[in-house]
Design an enzyme around this catalytic site. Structure first.
Site, PDB file in Angstrom:
ATOM      1  N   SER A 238      51.063  44.910  10.965  1.00 20.72           N
ATOM      2  CA  SER A 238      52.669  44.895  10.951  1.00 20.72           C
ATOM      3  C   SER A 238      53.018  44.577   9.389  1.00 20.72           C
ATOM      4  O   SER A 238      52.447  45.142   8.856  1.00 20.72           O
ATOM      5  CB  SER A 238      52.140  43.212  10.959  1.00 20.72           C
TER       6      SER A 238
HETATM    7  N1  SAH Z   1      45.909  42.390  12.714  1.00 25.22           N
HETATM    8  C1  SAH Z   1      45.787  44.189  13.090  1.00 25.22           C
HETATM    9  C2  SAH Z   1      47.526  43.810  13.774  1.00 25.22           C
HETATM   10  C3  SAH Z   1      47.428  43.828  15.970  1.00 25.22           C
HETATM   11  S1  SAH Z   1      48.286  44.826  16.692  1.00 25.22           S
HETATM   12  C4  SAH Z   1      46.247  44.764  12.003  1.00 25.22           C
HETATM   13  O1  SAH Z   1      46.299  43.991  11.274  1.00 25.22           O
HETATM   14  O2  SAH Z   1      46.288  45.923  11.764  1.00 25.22           O
HETATM   15  C5  SAH Z   1      47.348  44.169  17.469  1.00 25.22           C
HETATM   16  C6  SAH Z   1      46.135  44.237  18.014  1.00 25.22           C
HETATM   17  O3  SAH Z   1      45.501  43.308  19.393  1.00 25.22           O
HETATM   18  C7  SAH Z   1      46.376  45.554  18.962  1.00 25.22           C
HETATM   19  O4  SAH Z   1      44.782  46.934  17.784  1.00 25.22           O
HETATM   20  C8  SAH Z   1      45.802  45.165  20.112  1.00 25.22           C
HETATM   21  O5  SAH Z   1      44.881  46.655  20.507  1.00 25.22           O
HETATM   22  C9  SAH Z   1      45.144  43.825  19.872  1.00 25.22           C
HETATM   23  N2  SAH Z   1      44.991  43.596  21.157  1.00 25.22           N
HETATM   24  C10 SAH Z   1      45.709  43.162  22.416  1.00 25.22           C
HETATM   25  N3  SAH Z   1      44.806  42.573  23.170  1.00 25.22           N
HETATM   26  C11 SAH Z   1      44.038  42.004  22.790  1.00 25.22           C
HETATM   27  C12 SAH Z   1      43.020  41.304  23.149  1.00 25.22           C
HETATM   28  N4  SAH Z   1      43.217  40.345  24.525  1.00 25.22           N
HETATM   29  N5  SAH Z   1      41.584  40.983  22.813  1.00 25.22           N
HETATM   30  C13 SAH Z   1      41.641  41.660  21.467  1.00 25.22           C
HETATM   31  N6  SAH Z   1      42.687  41.716  21.073  1.00 25.22           N
HETATM   32  C14 SAH Z   1      43.941  42.170  21.819  1.00 25.22           C
END
Ligand code: SAH
Length: 206
Positions: free
Chosen positions: A53
């Protein structure tokens, strides 16, 4: 630069959050080819179709969590691991869960490299939470969801906060929920766009 140019002018004021954002090396969490723009005012691709993000969005979500230092926090969506590294600097214990194993493993390597010891990484469907480590003082979902997954509310302590982007596939509102007497009191914050939360209590399929 990032803190003074992007965060303070937009109203981020929690001094612990600002300090952590000055200290956590964001350039180590973006792909090698993007290192030069790691601190730019934007989200960035991190592989596997996922994103890290924008710094401001990370800052506002972190500030809304209201961390004092002694909390147990659950993050859904480890992604690059950057948000979890910040949480680790601001809370006592962090559990972060990611559905894509390659991302989780890469993040775990970063935490080891940086000597961060208070993050546990988990691979799986975060919409189910992590019952074996519940209850949590704080929960943060860093992916967009049509509604707040019910299991997570069950795993949040009374008086605890959850911060989550809720809405439609390509446009959401950042919500801070406070759990009181089994109810969730909601505050609506900024508009945002996150990648989807995919799982049993999020969106189904790809
Ligand atoms: N917090 C992260 C950004 C995350 S982007 C950072 O600091 O870089 C969102 C993430 O959520 C992605 O990697 C995606 O694979 C994950 N995601 C999506 N659905 C999910 C679920 N049900 N359980 C765990 N992770 C999930």
């Amino acid at each position: 630069m990032m803190v003074d140019a992007q965060l303070i002018p937009r109203g981020i004021s929690d001094s612990r959050v600002l300090e952590a954002m000055r200290n956590v090396p964001r350039h180590l969490f973006v792909p090698e080819s993007m290192k030069d723009s790691a601190y730019a005012d934007m989200a960035m691709a991190i592989g596997e179709n996922q994103t890290i993000s924008q710094p401001y969005m990370v800052a506002i979500m972190t500030e809304l969590l209201g961390l004092a230092g002694d909390e147990k926090v659950l993050e859904i969506g480890t992604g690059s691991g950057y948000q979890a590294a910040l949480l680790a600097a601001l809370a006592k214990e962090v559990h972060t869960i990611e559905r894509i194993a390659a991302l989780s493993e890469r993040a775990a390597d970063k935490f080891r490299e940086l000597g961060i010891e208070n993050i546990s990484t988990h691979i799986g469907d975060g919409t189910l939470g992590l019952a074996e480590y519940a209850p949590f003082d704080r929960i943060i979902i860093t992916a967009a969801t049509p509604e707040i997954p019910a299991p997570l509310l069950g795993q949040l302590k009374d008086g605890g906060f959850i911060v989550v982007p809720v809405g439609e596939r390509f446009s959401q509102t950042l919500i801070k929920g406070t759990k009181t007497d089994k109810m969730l009191l909601k505050e609506y914050h900024t508009a945002c766009v996150f990648v989807p939360l995919i799982g049993e209590f999020g969106w189904k399929g790809q």
